[in-house]
Scaffold this motif. Structure first.
Motif, PDB file in Angstrom:
ATOM      1  N   GLY A  79       0.805  -1.225   0.000  1.00  0.00           N
ATOM      2  CA  GLY A  79       0.000   0.000   0.000  1.00  0.00           C
ATOM      3  C   GLY A  79       0.832   1.266   0.000  1.00  0.00           C
ATOM      4  O   GLY A  79       0.318   2.338   0.361  1.00  0.00           O
ATOM      5  N   TYR A 104       1.848   3.138  -2.342  1.00  0.00           N
ATOM      6  CA  TYR A 104       1.457   4.173  -3.313  1.00  0.00           C
ATOM      7  C   TYR A 104       0.062   4.757  -3.029  1.00  0.00           C
ATOM      8  O   TYR A 104      -0.338   5.711  -3.692  1.00  0.00           O
ATOM      9  CB  TYR A 104       1.476   3.594  -4.732  1.00  0.00           C
ATOM     10  CG  TYR A 104       2.826   3.053  -5.148  1.00  0.00           C
ATOM     11  CD1 TYR A 104       3.947   3.878  -5.155  1.00  0.00           C
ATOM     12  CD2 TYR A 104       2.979   1.721  -5.531  1.00  0.00           C
ATOM     13  CE1 TYR A 104       5.186   3.373  -5.526  1.00  0.00           C
ATOM     14  CE2 TYR A 104       4.208   1.217  -5.908  1.00  0.00           C
ATOM     15  CZ  TYR A 104       5.325   2.049  -5.901  1.00  0.00           C
ATOM     16  OH  TYR A 104       6.539   1.564  -6.265  1.00  0.00           O
ATOM     17  N   PHE A 105      -0.655   4.174  -2.084  1.00  0.00           N
ATOM     18  CA  PHE A 105      -2.017   4.661  -1.799  1.00  0.00           C
ATOM     19  C   PHE A 105      -1.969   5.771  -0.747  1.00  0.00           C
ATOM     20  O   PHE A 105      -2.345   5.586   0.421  1.00  0.00           O
ATOM     21  CB  PHE A 105      -2.908   3.507  -1.327  1.00  0.00           C
ATOM     22  CG  PHE A 105      -3.181   2.506  -2.415  1.00  0.00           C
ATOM     23  CD1 PHE A 105      -4.203   2.715  -3.328  1.00  0.00           C
ATOM     24  CD2 PHE A 105      -2.400   1.364  -2.534  1.00  0.00           C
ATOM     25  CE1 PHE A 105      -4.445   1.795  -4.331  1.00  0.00           C
ATOM     26  CE2 PHE A 105      -2.636   0.446  -3.529  1.00  0.00           C
ATOM     27  CZ  PHE A 105      -3.662   0.657  -4.439  1.00  0.00           C
ATOM     28  N   LYS A 106      -1.475   6.913  -1.185  1.00  0.00           N
ATOM     29  CA  LYS A 106      -1.344   8.088  -0.317  1.00  0.00           C
ATOM     30  C   LYS A 106      -1.232   9.315  -1.208  1.00  0.00           C
ATOM     31  O   LYS A 106      -0.972   9.200  -2.411  1.00  0.00           O
ATOM     32  CB  LYS A 106      -0.094   7.955   0.561  1.00  0.00           C
ATOM     33  CG  LYS A 106       1.193   7.896  -0.247  1.00  0.00           C
ATOM     34  CD  LYS A 106       2.402   7.719   0.637  1.00  0.00           C
ATOM     35  CE  LYS A 106       3.682   7.675  -0.216  1.00  0.00           C
ATOM     36  NZ  LYS A 106       4.883   7.507   0.625  1.00  0.00           N
ATOM     37  N   PRO A 107      -1.413  10.482  -0.642  1.00  0.00           N
ATOM     38  CA  PRO A 107      -1.254  11.700  -1.445  1.00  0.00           C
ATOM     39  C   PRO A 107       0.164  11.753  -2.043  1.00  0.00           C
ATOM     40  O   PRO A 107       1.154  11.527  -1.347  1.00  0.00           O
ATOM     41  CB  PRO A 107      -1.486  12.826  -0.442  1.00  0.00           C
ATOM     42  CG  PRO A 107      -2.374  12.221   0.588  1.00  0.00           C
ATOM     43  CD  PRO A 107      -1.923  10.793   0.716  1.00  0.00           C
ATOM     44  N   GLY A 110       1.235   9.632  -4.083  1.00  0.00           N
ATOM     45  CA  GLY A 110       1.652   8.255  -4.368  1.00  0.00           C
ATOM     46  C   GLY A 110       1.686   7.942  -5.863  1.00  0.00           C
ATOM     47  O   GLY A 110       2.499   7.135  -6.310  1.00  0.00           O
ATOM     48  N   ALA A 139      -6.837   7.064  -6.006  1.00  0.00           N
ATOM     49  CA  ALA A 139      -6.640   7.188  -4.552  1.00  0.00           C
ATOM     50  C   ALA A 139      -5.763   8.385  -4.178  1.00  0.00           C
ATOM     51  O   ALA A 139      -5.664   8.737  -2.998  1.00  0.00           O
ATOM     52  CB  ALA A 139      -6.013   5.904  -4.006  1.00  0.00           C
ATOM     53  N   ASP A 140      -5.137   9.022  -5.146  1.00  0.00           N
ATOM     54  CA  ASP A 140      -4.223  10.148  -4.872  1.00  0.00           C
ATOM     55  C   ASP A 140      -5.036  11.430  -4.742  1.00  0.00           C
ATOM     56  O   ASP A 140      -5.460  12.041  -5.740  1.00  0.00           O
ATOM     57  CB  ASP A 140      -3.188  10.270  -5.984  1.00  0.00           C
ATOM     58  CG  ASP A 140      -2.040  11.197  -5.590  1.00  0.00           C
ATOM     59  OD1 ASP A 140      -2.225  11.993  -4.671  1.00  0.00           O
ATOM     60  OD2 ASP A 140      -0.957  11.098  -6.229  1.00  0.00           O
ATOM     61  N   GLU A 141      -5.272  11.877  -3.502  1.00  0.00           N
ATOM     62  CA  GLU A 141      -6.105  13.054  -3.237  1.00  0.00           C
ATOM     63  C   GLU A 141      -5.380  14.361  -3.523  1.00  0.00           C
ATOM     64  O   GLU A 141      -5.986  15.432  -3.496  1.00  0.00           O
ATOM     65  CB  GLU A 141      -6.569  13.033  -1.775  1.00  0.00           C
ATOM     66  CG  GLU A 141      -7.442  11.824  -1.443  1.00  0.00           C
ATOM     67  CD  GLU A 141      -7.814  11.782   0.030  1.00  0.00           C
ATOM     68  OE1 GLU A 141      -7.267  12.616   0.797  1.00  0.00           O
ATOM     69  OE2 GLU A 141      -8.634  10.931   0.415  1.00  0.00           O
ATOM     70  N   SER A 142      -4.087  14.282  -3.808  1.00  0.00           N
ATOM     71  CA  SER A 142      -3.337  15.508  -4.080  1.00  0.00           C
ATOM     72  C   SER A 142      -3.549  16.008  -5.497  1.00  0.00           C
ATOM     73  O   SER A 142      -3.155  17.134  -5.831  1.00  0.00           O
ATOM     74  CB  SER A 142      -1.838  15.274  -3.851  1.00  0.00           C
ATOM     75  OG  SER A 142      -1.326  14.364  -4.810  1.00  0.00           O
TER      76      SER A 142
END
Length: 622
Positions: free
Chosen positions: A419, A421-424, A426, A472-475
């Motif tokens: 997991g 890459y599952f972040k802002p 990522g 999934a990238d909220e950025s």
């Protein structure tokens, strides 16, 4: 000599079985089967106890070998064979045949002698008749076997009513040498010196008003053997020394005899042609063995040996074997040279080398494959073998690329599973890692033919994972995400395009291989046809020259009617020669078209380039 090894001594080729019938010995047949190069076959025939075997030992370059004997008993039984490397012709084998002495009263079977003489004629390219004393009427009467040749040998299965058989016999019969042993006369006609050849021709002159039996053996020798030669040998040594000829050194031999023996051997080495059969095709050792079996089987069955039928039987035997051995050679060559995976260009080069060698073997061994049935089948099988090798090469390359792919992208796979890459931010990290690892993968697989194909498949498999990370990238804003989705699709399409381009290059290489294969098959068969047609031309010229010479001799000797008949034969022969010349172009065109058509049947999409190619072949042949 292309066989299992040089023969240290002669072996029996043809013998009598327990029922008194002729048969071919397996040991000799096996030796001949191992000789895949043209053979020059020299047979010596003659009455028993006339020193035939000594001449053959001289030709073999040996002091002993064929049994000489020193008593009144006939030493040689059946036909014995000695295969030695030809001393003058490279890649040829000299096959020496020593025949059972004719006229041995202990045999009690005159027909046996006739068949031995006929087999010597059928198997030889040069026939040496050995006799003692002089060439006179008695000597010619003892050579009565030559008058029976048309009864015991057929050239064609069916002969036309007005067809000139003598021309057919002249084309296929060997050259004839009369070796006169213990010759004591002076070679003179009146006070004028004459050559040994003139001595022979003088003895063969027909005499007007003489009996049919007087002229018959002379006419047969003149009509059947286009090339005639004579050697006269003085007695080689005194009576006591004659009993130990195998032990005598050259210094102990009569100098004139030794000179003649050396001249005889030199003539044989330089002038004896390779054995051929109908159509001018040179015979290999293996084919000679098969011919011997065909002729002997005909005799055993009570039939008359027929050269045309023998050629058909030989074709079936030789062509099957030629196809099998050529294909096996191709497989052996490819497997010994190929180290998979390899560049397709390199594999194509190896294929070209192996196929060239295989076709050479086929062309050398095959016989009368007039419609190229067996060669087309060989072409198909070699093509299939090459395609299988290409598939193995692709699979070997794919496996190596898969191994590199797993090694290179393992880091990214683990990060995805964890997991990471599952972040802002990522997605950018994923993209940077993917680009870095892709470059690493390409660097490590740049020589592999399946590199882009394996990468393309991997990229398609990871497309949904890339989309998941992107979403999934909220950025990233919605617009940025949409832009990245499109870029991801474009990259996958671009990678797929690279994979297809790589496959197209492989396809072009396959078609290039097909074209080269087609051209190699046609080139080699045209080359072989050129050699055969040249032999046919030489045979025809030899026969024509002999007939012209015979016509002049008949006119000089007062045989006007026979000379007129000979002129008709000459005119007929010239007509046949002109027909052969005009038919050659259509034959070549048929061969080229036939090979091209066969290739297009099992090479999908293949169109042979025959326009300019065919013209260039014609120019080579004519």
């Amino acid at each position: 000599m292309a066989c299992g090894g040089v023969m240290s001594a002669p072996v029996c080729l043809i013998e009598n079985d327990e029922k008194g019938k002729l048969r071919v010995k397996k040991e000799a047949k096996d030796i001949l089967d191992g000789i895949n190069e043209p053979v020059v076959v020299v047979s010596v025939v003659g009455l028993y106890r006339t020193g035939k075997s000594y001449l053959l030992n001289r030709l073999a370059g040996k002091q002993s070998g064929f049994a000489l004997g020193s008593t009144i008993e006939s030493k040689t039984k059946g036909i014995w064979m000695w295969c030695v490397p030809h001393p003058k012709k490279g890649r040829h084998t000299l096959v020496l045949l020593d025949t059972e002495g004719l006229g041995d009263i202990e045999k009690g079977d005159a027909k046996h002698d006739t068949w031995i003489f006929c087999l010597a004629v059928l198997l030889s390219s040069t026939l040496v008749y050995n006799s003692l004393g002089v060439i006179d009427n008695t000597a010619l009467e003892k050579l009565h076997y030559v008058t029976e040749l048309t009864e015991n040998i057929h050239v064609k299965a069916e002969v036309g009513q007005h067809e000139d058989e003598s021309a057919d016999f002249m084309r296929v019969f060997p050259s004839f040498i009369w070796a006169v042993r213990d010759f004591t006369l002076e070679l003179k006609k009146g006070d004028k010196p004459i050559t040994s050849d003139e001595y022979l021709e003088g003895a063969l002159k027909l005499k007007p008003g003489s009996s049919h039996l007087y002229n018959l053996p002379r006419r047969c020798l003149r009509h059947f053997f286009a090339v005639r030669k004579c050697f006269v040998f003085p007695r080689p040594a005194g009576t006591q020394n004659m009993r130990r000829m195998e032990q005598l050194t050259e210094k102990e031999l009569d100098s004139e005899f030794l000179e003649q023996a050396n001249t005889f051997c030199s003539y044989i080495y330089n002038n004896s042609e390779p054995k051929t059969v109908t159509g001018g095709r040179a015979v290999t050792g293996a084919a000679l063995g098969n011919l011997a079996e065909v002729y002997v089987e005909a005799i055993r069955s009570g039939n008359v040996p027929c050269l045309e039928n023998a050629a058909m039987s030989l074709a079936k035997i030789q062509n099957v074997r030629a196809e099998e051995e050529a294909l096996q050679l191709y497989k052996t060559e490819i497997l010994s040279m190929a180290e998979l995976p390899m560049r397709p260009e390199k594999l194509s080069d190896l294929h070209k080398i192996a196929e060239k060698k295989a076709i050479e073997v086929f062309i050398t061994m095959s016989f009368n494959d007039n419609d190229q049935i067996y060669q087309k089948e060989l072409m198909r099988k070699i093509h299939n073998e090459h395609q299988d090798m290409c598939k193995q090469n692709y699979e070997a390359s794919r496996m190596q690329c898969e191994e590199v792919k797993c090694d290179v992208f393992d880091k990214m796979e683990k990060s995805f599973s964890n997991g990471l890459y599952f972040k802002p931010g990522g997605y950018r990290q994923y993209r940077d890692t993917l680009t870095e690892l892709t470059n690493d993968y390409r660097a490590r697989t740049r020589t592999q033919i399946m590199s882009e194909e394996v990468l393309s498949t991997y990229m398609r498999e990871k497309e949904k994972f890339g989309n998941m990370i992107l979403q999934a990238d909220e950025s990233l804003s919605a617009a940025e995400q949409e832009k990245e989705v499109q870029r991801l699709k474009n990259e996958i399409l671009e990678q797929r395009k690279k994979g297809l381009e790589q496959q197209n290059r492989l396809q072009k290489q396959r078609f290039k291989d097909m074209q080269q294969s087609h051209e190699e098959h046609v080139n080699q068969i045209i080359s072989q046809m050129k050699k055969e047609q040249e032999r046919i031309r030489r045979d025809n010229d030899r026969v024509l020259g002999a007939k012209l010479k015979e016509r002049e001799a008949l006119l000089q000797q007062g045989f006007q009617e026979k000379a007129a008949r000979m002129q008709r034969e000459i005119d007929s022969l010239k007509g046949d020669m002109n027909k052969q010349e005009t038919s050659q172009r259509s034959t070549v065109s048929k061969v080229v078209d036939g090979i091209g058509t066969a290739a297009s049947l099992f090479l999908p999409g293949f169109i042979p380039k025959l326009a300019g190619f065919g013209l260039s072949l014609f120019s080579k042949l004519f």
